[in-house]
Design an enzyme around this catalytic site. Sequence first.
Site, PDB file in Angstrom:
ATOM      1  N   LEU A 140      47.638  35.926  26.472  1.00 13.25           N
ATOM      2  CA  LEU A 140      47.251  34.542  26.688  1.00 13.25           C
ATOM      3  C   LEU A 140      46.634  34.451  28.073  1.00 13.25           C
ATOM      4  O   LEU A 140      47.035  35.172  28.987  1.00 13.25           O
ATOM      5  CB  LEU A 140      48.469  33.607  26.616  1.00 13.25           C
ATOM      6  CG  LEU A 140      49.192  33.468  25.275  1.00 13.25           C
ATOM      7  CD1 LEU A 140      50.454  32.614  25.456  1.00 13.25           C
ATOM      8  CD2 LEU A 140      48.285  32.848  24.222  1.00 13.25           C
ATOM      9  N   ASP A 141      45.681  33.553  28.241  1.00  9.34           N
ATOM     10  CA  ASP A 141      45.121  33.330  29.563  1.00  9.34           C
ATOM     11  C   ASP A 141      46.214  32.873  30.526  1.00  9.34           C
ATOM     12  O   ASP A 141      47.231  32.306  30.108  1.00  9.34           O
ATOM     13  CB  ASP A 141      44.019  32.273  29.514  1.00  9.34           C
ATOM     14  CG  ASP A 141      42.807  32.723  28.720  1.00  9.34           C
ATOM     15  OD1 ASP A 141      42.587  33.949  28.618  1.00  9.34           O
ATOM     16  OD2 ASP A 141      42.081  31.849  28.198  1.00  9.34           O
ATOM     17  N   LYS A 142      45.983  33.085  31.809  1.00 16.38           N
ATOM     18  CA  LYS A 142      46.970  32.724  32.835  1.00 16.38           C
ATOM     19  C   LYS A 142      47.496  31.299  32.655  1.00 16.38           C
ATOM     20  O   LYS A 142      48.697  31.064  32.711  1.00 16.38           O
ATOM     21  CB  LYS A 142      46.341  32.881  34.223  1.00 16.38           C
ATOM     22  CG  LYS A 142      47.207  32.378  35.359  1.00 16.38           C
ATOM     23  CD  LYS A 142      46.474  32.453  36.687  1.00 16.38           C
ATOM     24  CE  LYS A 142      47.298  31.822  37.800  1.00 16.38           C
ATOM     25  NZ  LYS A 142      46.584  31.845  39.100  1.00 16.38           N
TER      26      LYS A 142
END
Length: 320
Positions: A140-142
């Site tokens: 997942l993105d940050k």
Amino acid sequence: MSSEFQTLTLEIPPEMAGERLDRALARLLPQHSRSRIRGWIDAGDVERGGRRCRPSETVDAGERIRVRLAAPSPPLGAAEPEPIALVVVHRDRDCFVIDKPAGLVVHPGAGNPRHTLQNALLALDPALAQLPRAGIVHRLDKDTSGLLVIARTPAAHTALTRQIAERSVTREYLAICRGVPTAGGTIDRPIGRDRVDRVRMAVRADGRPAVTHFRVLERFRAHALLGVRLETGRTHQIRLHLAHAHHPIVGDPLYGGRFQRPRGASDALAAALHGFGRQALHATRLSFAQPRSGRTLRLESAPPADFAQLLDALRRDGET
């Protein structure tokens, strides 16, 4: 070749027919670089019909490719364990499911050498040091919150990687977007790296296939709550696809554009929108086959407090 390895059997989907072998494997195993895959092919660790092959060979639809992955030794500079608190929503001897908070980077990298999910996982279970990226098989993105599955054994890593490649892992998200779609739909647009800004992705005719399904769960004055399901898992896929459809995610720093106060919005809503410091995207449901038993596991995560507060502000604005 080490005597300790895991074997993947990958089936070539119809849309990859005629592609080079190394390119097809890079698409089926996105967590590994193309240069690493070429090294496996050159070393004889990739087989077609029991024979060694070359990177430039073309593949056929339905063909099964066997890939042997050595159990790696931790390299110099490998991620170190860090006692970072994690919310574990499922654990068994084969896998964890983690509810990742927004702001936590998944892998160490440039600008984020420490304090990542990978560091936290190594403290949670030191045996994960023997697995690629501490068992992380998707990301997942940050600043996207929500559910991630983590493999705990080589066999589980093989099984989960295969499920992701075969698109049998179900990933559902909640997103708050700008604008109000008239209905749900499917966005089928290939994605590649932006040619000018390498941080961004772009819809490109020569990109990798990417399919996003969405439905409208709730409508507001100038926004909507969407349920989103991924068919593929490209970098920034939901964020880019929704922006391409003229419904960017609230708070998205890359694809959302400059803040614009919605016409008629209350001061409270304008403040909530302007102050939302990340993309309003949450991985809310995850289902997959338990690697050992094959039993379907279905996990769910409620939106975190910041997401829920923004929804509340949108609902209260609609009552005025």
